[in-house]
Design a protein around this motif. Structure first.
Motif, PDB file in Angstrom:
ATOM      1  N   SER A  65       0.921  -1.014   0.358  1.00  0.00           N
ATOM      2  CA  SER A  65       0.139  -0.264   0.116  1.00  0.00           C
ATOM      3  C   SER A  65       1.127   1.129  -0.073  1.00  0.00           C
ATOM      4  N   TRP A  66       2.048   1.305   0.773  1.00  0.00           N
ATOM      5  CA  TRP A  66       2.425   2.698   0.977  1.00  0.00           C
ATOM      6  C   TRP A  66       3.290   2.920  -0.649  1.00  0.00           C
ATOM      7  N   CYS A  67       4.290   1.551  -1.291  1.00  0.00           N
ATOM      8  CA  CYS A  67       4.290   1.567  -2.357  1.00  0.00           C
ATOM      9  C   CYS A  67       3.636   2.354  -3.485  1.00  0.00           C
ATOM     10  N   ALA A  68       2.556   1.703  -3.168  1.00  0.00           N
ATOM     11  CA  ALA A  68       1.937   2.615  -4.117  1.00  0.00           C
ATOM     12  C   ALA A  68       1.423   3.926  -4.433  1.00  0.00           C
ATOM     13  N   GLU A  69       1.367   4.295  -3.253  1.00  0.00           N
ATOM     14  CA  GLU A  69       1.249   5.705  -2.692  1.00  0.00           C
ATOM     15  C   GLU A  69       2.102   6.388  -2.971  1.00  0.00           C
ATOM     16  N   TYR A 120       7.112  -2.757 -14.828  1.00  0.00           N
ATOM     17  CA  TYR A 120       7.734  -2.694 -14.027  1.00  0.00           C
ATOM     18  C   TYR A 120       6.561  -4.323 -13.048  1.00  0.00           C
ATOM     19  N   ILE A 121       7.123  -4.865 -12.443  1.00  0.00           N
ATOM     20  CA  ILE A 121       6.467  -5.580 -11.288  1.00  0.00           C
ATOM     21  C   ILE A 121       6.958  -5.703  -9.868  1.00  0.00           C
ATOM     22  N   ILE A 122       5.828  -5.604  -8.948  1.00  0.00           N
ATOM     23  CA  ILE A 122       6.165  -5.777  -7.980  1.00  0.00           C
ATOM     24  C   ILE A 122       5.495  -6.448  -6.924  1.00  0.00           C
ATOM     25  N   ASP A 123       6.066  -7.041  -6.712  1.00  0.00           N
ATOM     26  CA  ASP A 123       5.679  -8.625  -5.504  1.00  0.00           C
ATOM     27  C   ASP A 123       5.955  -8.292  -3.370  1.00  0.00           C
ATOM     28  N   LYS A 180      18.491 -12.367 -12.223  1.00  0.00           N
ATOM     29  CA  LYS A 180      18.302 -11.731 -10.692  1.00  0.00           C
ATOM     30  C   LYS A 180      18.049 -10.483 -11.113  1.00  0.00           C
ATOM     31  N   PHE A 181      17.327 -10.713  -9.546  1.00  0.00           N
ATOM     32  CA  PHE A 181      16.349  -8.923  -9.412  1.00  0.00           C
ATOM     33  C   PHE A 181      16.944  -8.791  -7.796  1.00  0.00           C
ATOM     34  N   GLN A 182      16.324  -7.438  -7.813  1.00  0.00           N
ATOM     35  CA  GLN A 182      16.769  -6.437  -6.447  1.00  0.00           C
ATOM     36  C   GLN A 182      15.198  -6.845  -4.982  1.00  0.00           C
ATOM     37  N   CYS A 183      15.877  -7.523  -3.732  1.00  0.00           N
ATOM     38  CA  CYS A 183      15.351  -6.936  -3.133  1.00  0.00           C
ATOM     39  C   CYS A 183      15.266  -6.015  -1.772  1.00  0.00           C
ATOM     40  N   VAL A 184      14.061  -5.945  -1.551  1.00  0.00           N
ATOM     41  CA  VAL A 184      14.156  -4.925  -0.401  1.00  0.00           C
ATOM     42  C   VAL A 184      13.782  -5.229   1.283  1.00  0.00           C
ATOM     43  N   TYR A 185      15.045  -5.435   2.077  1.00  0.00           N
ATOM     44  CA  TYR A 185      14.808  -6.381   3.505  1.00  0.00           C
ATOM     45  C   TYR A 185      15.642  -6.025   4.976  1.00  0.00           C
ATOM     46  N   LEU A 240      11.040   0.279  -2.566  1.00  0.00           N
ATOM     47  CA  LEU A 240      10.442  -0.979  -3.463  1.00  0.00           C
ATOM     48  C   LEU A 240      10.163   0.366  -4.981  1.00  0.00           C
ATOM     49  N   ALA A 241       9.052   0.995  -4.378  1.00  0.00           N
ATOM     50  CA  ALA A 241       9.007   2.896  -5.389  1.00  0.00           C
ATOM     51  C   ALA A 241      10.280   3.412  -5.870  1.00  0.00           C
ATOM     52  N   GLY A 242      11.370   4.187  -4.413  1.00  0.00           N
ATOM     53  CA  GLY A 242      11.866   3.941  -5.129  1.00  0.00           C
ATOM     54  C   GLY A 242      12.731   3.319  -6.199  1.00  0.00           C
ATOM     55  N   LEU A 243      13.180   2.295  -6.190  1.00  0.00           N
ATOM     56  CA  LEU A 243      13.725   1.552  -7.042  1.00  0.00           C
ATOM     57  C   LEU A 243      13.523   1.650  -8.071  1.00  0.00           C
TER      58      LEU A 243
END
Length: 249
Positions: free
Chosen positions: A38-42, A119-122, A190-195, A236-239
């Protein structure tokens, strides 16, 4: 165009007209719009993303209020994606928000046509469905970013990004890697993750507060805080925004 709207003037001041036009043209889909999604979408909509699809099957419940953007005392019981869509359109009425009250599974995966997005966000919680999305998303030409576990965290300074196979200290990433190795199926690239490598323990007793069971049927409920899930979503949004800006150059 986004760059012509007054609400994006500060973003355009930083990024320039061409970059804003590039951001505006991108199509993004987010799977899971809970504490992270939800925060990513905003953040995406406030940064100029116009074409956004949000996917989640759940309704807002009382225990969502502590960390999910659209969850308030007034939206309890509402379909999450519809409540979030209303919020996003109040920010930018010209945005084209597609709200899908659905769940990404093996049975529904093809219906989302994920290859049509830039872009696809998981931000999925279910291990099985998350693994499937990773496998399918990395077979497309879309740029893919994934959130690992945001529960049981307190320290915001330990949130970071890394390539999936280099994520350390996160049980969800570890479980995903184990699953891929077990099945002999691996992400195509490869793909980037937030963790975060922080892992605390629940100190309280889960209350019997009538929370509606999630369709994900998660086996455990873990404590979560808004500042952590929001940072995950913002990163995620920043990426996405950073990649779009770099792409137009």
């Amino acid at each position: 165009m986004a760059s012509g709207q007054a609400i994006f003037r500060r973003a355009e001041l930083l990024l320039g007209n061409e970059a804003m036009n590039c951001i505006t043209s991108k199509r993004v889909i987010i799977f899971g719009v809970g504490g992270v999604g939800s925060w990513c979408a905003e953040s995406l909509v406030r940064s100029g993303i116009k074409y956004l699809t949000i996917v989640d099957s759940d309704r807002v419940c009382i225990t969502n209020v502590n960390r999910q953007l659209m969850a308030t005392s007034k939206t309890i019981g509402q379909v999450k994606v519809e409540a979030l869509k209303e919020r996003l359109l109040s920010i930018n009425p010209q945005a084209e928000i597609t709200a899908l009250q659905q769940i990404f599974t093996a049975e529904t995966a093809e219906s989302f046509n994920i290859g049509s997005y830039d872009y696809i966000i998981d931000a999925i919680d279910s291990l099985k469905d998350k693994a499937l999305l990773i496998l399918m998303a990395t077979q497309t030409q879309a740029k893919f970013f994934s959130s690992m576990g945001a529960a049981l965290k307190l320290d915001p300074t330990r949130i970071k990004t890394a390539e999936f196979w280099k994520v350390q200290g996160d049980p969800l990433a570890r479980a995903l890697r184990k699953r891929f190795k077990r099945d002999g199926q691996y992400p195509k690239h490869k793909f980037q993750c937030v963790y975060s490598d922080e892992l605390l323990e629940n100190k309280g007793t889960p209350p019997d507060d009538g929370e509606e069971p999630s369709i994900f049927n998660k086996p455990h409920t873990n404590g979560t805080l808004a500042h952590i899930t929001a940072i995950f979503g913002f990163m995620l949004a920043g990426l996405v925004i950073q990649d779009a800006v770099n792409t137009h150059k």
